[in-house]
Motif scaffolding. Structure first.
Motif, PDB file in Angstrom:
ATOM      1  N   UNK A   1       0.806  -1.206   0.000  1.00 49.60           N
ATOM      2  CA  UNK A   1       0.000   0.000   0.000  1.00 49.60           C
ATOM      3  C   UNK A   1       0.844   1.264   0.000  1.00 49.60           C
ATOM      4  N   UNK A   2       2.162   1.090  -0.014  1.00 47.81           N
ATOM      5  CA  UNK A   2       3.031   2.253   0.015  1.00 47.81           C
ATOM      6  C   UNK A   2       2.737   3.148  -1.196  1.00 47.81           C
ATOM      7  N   UNK A   3       2.544   4.433  -0.927  1.00 50.78           N
ATOM      8  CA  UNK A   3       2.272   5.364  -2.008  1.00 50.78           C
ATOM      9  C   UNK A   3       0.802   5.460  -2.368  1.00 50.78           C
ATOM     10  N   UNK A   4      -0.042   4.575  -1.790  1.00 50.91           N
ATOM     11  CA  UNK A   4      -1.459   4.619  -2.123  1.00 50.91           C
ATOM     12  C   UNK A   4      -2.233   5.477  -1.116  1.00 50.91           C
ATOM     13  N   UNK A   5      -1.693   5.645   0.101  1.00 47.17           N
ATOM     14  CA  UNK A   5      -2.357   6.451   1.104  1.00 47.17           C
ATOM     15  C   UNK A   5      -2.021   7.908   0.858  1.00 47.17           C
ATOM     16  N   UNK A   6      -2.688   8.471  -0.128  1.00 46.17           N
ATOM     17  CA  UNK A   6      -2.468   9.856  -0.508  1.00 46.17           C
ATOM     18  C   UNK A   6      -3.775  10.403  -1.054  1.00 46.17           C
ATOM     19  N   UNK A   7      -4.053  11.647  -0.755  1.00 46.35           N
ATOM     20  CA  UNK A   7      -5.283  12.248  -1.240  1.00 46.35           C
ATOM     21  C   UNK A   7      -5.188  12.491  -2.742  1.00 46.35           C
TER      22      UNK A   7
ATOM     23  N   UNK B   1     -13.374   9.013   3.389  1.00 50.39           N
ATOM     24  CA  UNK B   1     -14.111  10.259   3.169  1.00 50.39           C
ATOM     25  C   UNK B   1     -13.198  11.437   2.860  1.00 50.39           C
ATOM     26  N   UNK B   2     -11.940  11.321   3.204  1.00 54.73           N
ATOM     27  CA  UNK B   2     -10.965  12.371   2.874  1.00 54.73           C
ATOM     28  C   UNK B   2     -10.218  12.065   1.576  1.00 54.73           C
ATOM     29  N   UNK B   3     -10.560  10.948   0.924  1.00 54.60           N
ATOM     30  CA  UNK B   3      -9.943  10.596  -0.348  1.00 54.60           C
ATOM     31  C   UNK B   3      -8.527  10.087  -0.211  1.00 54.60           C
ATOM     32  N   UNK B   4      -8.175   9.544   0.953  1.00 58.14           N
ATOM     33  CA  UNK B   4      -6.794   9.137   1.208  1.00 58.14           C
ATOM     34  C   UNK B   4      -6.486   7.708   0.784  1.00 58.14           C
ATOM     35  N   UNK B   5      -7.510   6.871   0.657  1.00 61.66           N
ATOM     36  CA  UNK B   5      -7.275   5.457   0.333  1.00 61.66           C
ATOM     37  C   UNK B   5      -8.261   5.009  -0.750  1.00 61.66           C
ATOM     38  N   UNK B   6      -7.879   3.996  -1.526  1.00 66.07           N
ATOM     39  CA  UNK B   6      -8.821   3.451  -2.521  1.00 66.07           C
ATOM     40  C   UNK B   6      -9.932   2.686  -1.815  1.00 66.07           C
ATOM     41  N   UNK B   7     -11.041   2.510  -2.499  1.00 65.27           N
ATOM     42  CA  UNK B   7     -12.157   1.784  -1.905  1.00 65.27           C
ATOM     43  C   UNK B   7     -12.642   0.719  -2.880  1.00 65.27           C
ATOM     44  N   UNK B   8     -12.926  -0.479  -2.343  1.00 66.82           N
ATOM     45  CA  UNK B   8     -13.336  -1.612  -3.174  1.00 66.82           C
ATOM     46  C   UNK B   8     -14.815  -1.512  -3.533  1.00 66.82           C
ATOM     47  N   UNK B   9     -15.185  -2.173  -4.638  1.00 70.50           N
ATOM     48  CA  UNK B   9     -16.583  -2.165  -5.065  1.00 70.50           C
ATOM     49  C   UNK B   9     -17.535  -2.705  -3.996  1.00 70.50           C
TER      50      UNK B   9
END
Length: 293
Positions: free
Chosen positions: A7-13, A53-61
């Protein structure tokens, strides 16, 4: 080891993440529910819901569907739009990105990354030829004229990066481009007469591509609703279904991410385009300017 974290680099707005998170937040608050309720529905922590809700992580279907169920959202079109938004955001986050090899693109990374996964662009330009339609010499002259480069050696990688973006117009995943340009941008002698002759000829060539629609707003149009700013509407699905608006200012890049902003700029673009010449007449005008040079 830090490098082993997938997940490195994915936790970003991200722009798309913030838009998705904002819509889910609005839906939750409309039902007067707390983040803890959403966390229970996802079997997750409140902290994760806050990041979503802050757009920091991807979300699954499945999580999108679970939250829609919790919030009482049963409209299939709305759910599909959120799923499309989540998919686009995941693609944006996992993209390795050719643009990362160009240090001069830091301020444009988010825009270029979104352009790379977009389905279509609508752009209104007052003073310059749109980046996707620029020649290398024109882009270089713009960079030199800008005068803000601390290291002149960075200009050439910037030009190379701008040319690399143009693959989207001719590659396997052809981008639909609708560009509306004011006549003043075509008459400004960026780089001198020879550079502008080549640039105008390039525009005429690009206008022949079936995925490129080019219009010119002539001086004779007079006052018009696009006089205050240029902007680009980036679309990831059917027009209007999933749009974000990009604007450049003298000091920053501005993203307009709400449905209201997207709708307002789509209507503004339509009004400006109605003042523009039809493509055939626009081509004649460009050809006329070219002959004057």
């Amino acid at each position: 080891m830090a490098g082993s974290n997938p997940d490195r680099g994915r936790t970003v707005s991200t722009v798309l993440g913030r838009r998705l998170g904002g819509e889910l937040l609005r839906m939750r608050e409309a039902r007067d529910l707390r983040q803890s309720h959403a966390a229970d529905a996802l079997t997750a922590s409140v902290a994760k819901v806050a990041k979503i809700e802050r757009g920091l992580v991807p979300i699954r279907d499945p999580d999108i569907r679970a939250l829609c169920h919790l919030y009482g959202e049963t409209d299939a079109d709305t759910v599909d739009r959120l799923l499309a938004l989540a998919k686009a955001d995941r693609e944006r986050r996992k993209a390795s990105g050719w643009w990362n090899q160009y240090p001069g693109l830091e301020s444009m990374v988010e825009y270029v990354a979104l352009e790379d996964i977009a389905s279509s662009l609508r752009t209104w330009q007052l003073a310059i030829v749109p980046g996707l339609l620029q020649t290398a010499d024109y882009a270089r002259a713009l960079a030199v004229g800008n005068g803000s480069w601390e290291d002149p050696d960075e200009i050439e990688p910037f030009v190379e990066a701008r040319m690399a973006r143009q693959v989207r117009l001719t590659g396997d995943r052809q981008l639909e481009l609708w560009a509306v340009v004011h006549e003043s941008a075509l008459r400004q002698l960026v780089g001198g007469r020879q550079v502008m002759r080549e640039q105008l000829g390039h525009l005429l060539d690009k206008a022949r591509q079936p995925n490129v629609k080019l219009q010119v707003v002539p001086y004779l149009a007079g006052a018009h609703p696009g006089m205050t700013s240029a902007f680009t509407i980036v679309s990831f699905a059917d027009p209007g279904a999933l749009d974000v608006v990009h604007m450049d200012t003298t000091s920053s890049t501005l993203w307009l991410e709400s449905d209201n902003d997207a709708d307002r700029h789509a209507q503004l673009f339509d009004r400006i385009s109605r003042l523009g010449l039809a493509q055939r007449s626009s081509v004649r005008l460009i050809d006329g300017i070219l002959k004057e040079l």
